[in-house]
Design a protein around this motif. Structure first.
Motif, mmCIF file in Angstrom:
data_model
loop_
_atom_site.group_PDB
_atom_site.id
_atom_site.type_symbol
_atom_site.label_atom_id
_atom_site.label_comp_id
_atom_site.label_asym_id
_atom_site.label_seq_id
_atom_site.Cartn_x
_atom_site.Cartn_y
_atom_site.Cartn_z
ATOM 1 N N UNK A 171 0.820 -1.200 0.000
ATOM 2 C CA UNK A 171 0.000 0.000 0.000
ATOM 3 C C UNK A 171 0.863 1.263 0.000
ATOM 4 N N UNK A 172 1.957 1.236 0.769
ATOM 5 C CA UNK A 172 2.840 2.402 0.811
ATOM 6 C C UNK A 172 3.584 2.589 -0.504
ATOM 7 N N UNK A 173 3.887 1.495 -1.184
ATOM 8 C CA UNK A 173 4.500 1.605 -2.514
ATOM 9 C C UNK A 173 3.553 2.321 -3.467
ATOM 10 N N UNK A 174 2.307 1.900 -3.457
ATOM 11 C CA UNK A 174 1.309 2.526 -4.331
ATOM 12 C C UNK A 174 1.157 4.009 -4.020
ATOM 13 N N UNK A 175 1.184 4.353 -2.751
ATOM 14 C CA UNK A 175 1.027 5.747 -2.334
ATOM 15 C C UNK A 175 2.229 6.584 -2.752
ATOM 16 N N UNK A 176 3.419 5.986 -2.758
ATOM 17 C CA UNK A 176 4.641 6.733 -3.045
ATOM 18 C C UNK A 176 4.916 6.888 -4.535
ATOM 19 N N UNK A 177 4.388 5.968 -5.347
ATOM 20 C CA UNK A 177 4.710 5.987 -6.776
ATOM 21 C C UNK A 177 4.016 7.166 -7.469
#
Length: 254
Positions: free
Chosen positions: A197-203
């Motif tokens: 989820x944090x990857x998606x938010x950061x991309x």
């Protein structure tokens, strides 16, 4: 008196150049958004490290989020450096063995698609309490056992571990436990299980399809306080005494 055409064109060229380099900074030279950096500091026999690799990092590949991630594995964890550069691992000497074996695989096959399946295979045996079966991972992944065992037996693997030790010990803020997951330079702390989820938010680019539901899950998890359980191996906890470690070293020597 009007502005000379040459001066106007010069300023226009400078603006275009500035916009270009601003775009490059945000999107990279390929025109795509920069990948999200994910660094995982772990130790091979920590059950929570094994669980994270097998049950969470594996999903990066099945969900195809790995396409937007620059993933690094650092197998050292809560070990300590003693006299004469001896390495004392939290879960005993066999953990030092497997940390080094995994470091050798990462070094020999830098391509994530080659070394990650091998590391994940080892950790799946750890998670199943069958760590001594790790050598079957050579056959399962097709990697050459001679390369890794040569790395281990020559002492080169220990040099890799000392490099990982220096990197782990220089973390800011210092790691408190493992797995210690750092995303774009920022630790996720207890929320490491929400890494997708944090990857998606950061991309910053076009999100993969899997990110739709994942971002909803992150909002829900934050609202419920999910991700703050004690699922890690603390830095200063000693698991095995010296005598147990010696017995394991004799039994589990590769």
């Amino acid at each position: 008196m009007g502005i000379p055409r040459g001066a106007f064109n010069s300023k226009r060229s400078m603006l275009i150049t500035l916009l270009f380099f601003t775009s490059v900074t945000a999107w990279g030279l390929t025109g795509e958004a920069e990948k999200v950096s994910v660094e995982v500091y772990y130790e091979s026999l920590c059950p929570d490290s094994a669980s994270f690799i097998v049950n969470y990092l594996d999903k990066l590949f099945t969900d195809r989020l790995i396409d937007i991630v620059d993933l690094r594995l650092i197998p050292y964890g809560n070990a300590r450096i003693g006299s004469n550069e001896t390495i004392n691992c939290q879960h005993g000497p066999y953990e030092c063995v497997l940390n080094t074996i995994e470091a050798c695989a990462i070094d020999a096959w830098p391509n994530l698609n080659q070394h990650f399946p091998f590391v994940s295979c080892i950790e799946s045996f750890v998670w199943a309490h069958e760590a001594t079966k790790w050598k079957t991972c050579f056959e399962k992944t097709g990697l050459d056992s001679k390369v890794i065992m040569g790395c281990y037996e020559s002492g080169y693997g220990k040099k890799l571990e000392l490099q990982y030790a220096a990197e782990t010990n220089s973390l800011k803020p210092p790691h408190q436990y493992v797995p210690w997951v750092v995303l774009n330079g920022q630790p996720l702390y207890e929320n490491y299980e929400n890494v997708e989820e944090y990857i998606c938010k950061a991309y910053k680019g076009t999100l993969p399809q899997a990110c739709g539901n994942l971002l909803k899950s992150l909002s829900s998890a934050n609202a419920e306080g999910k991700g703050d359980g004690n699922r890690y191996c603390m830095k200063d906890t000693l698991i095995l005494n010296l005598m147990e470690g010696r017995n394991q070293a004799k039994q589990w020597k590769p």
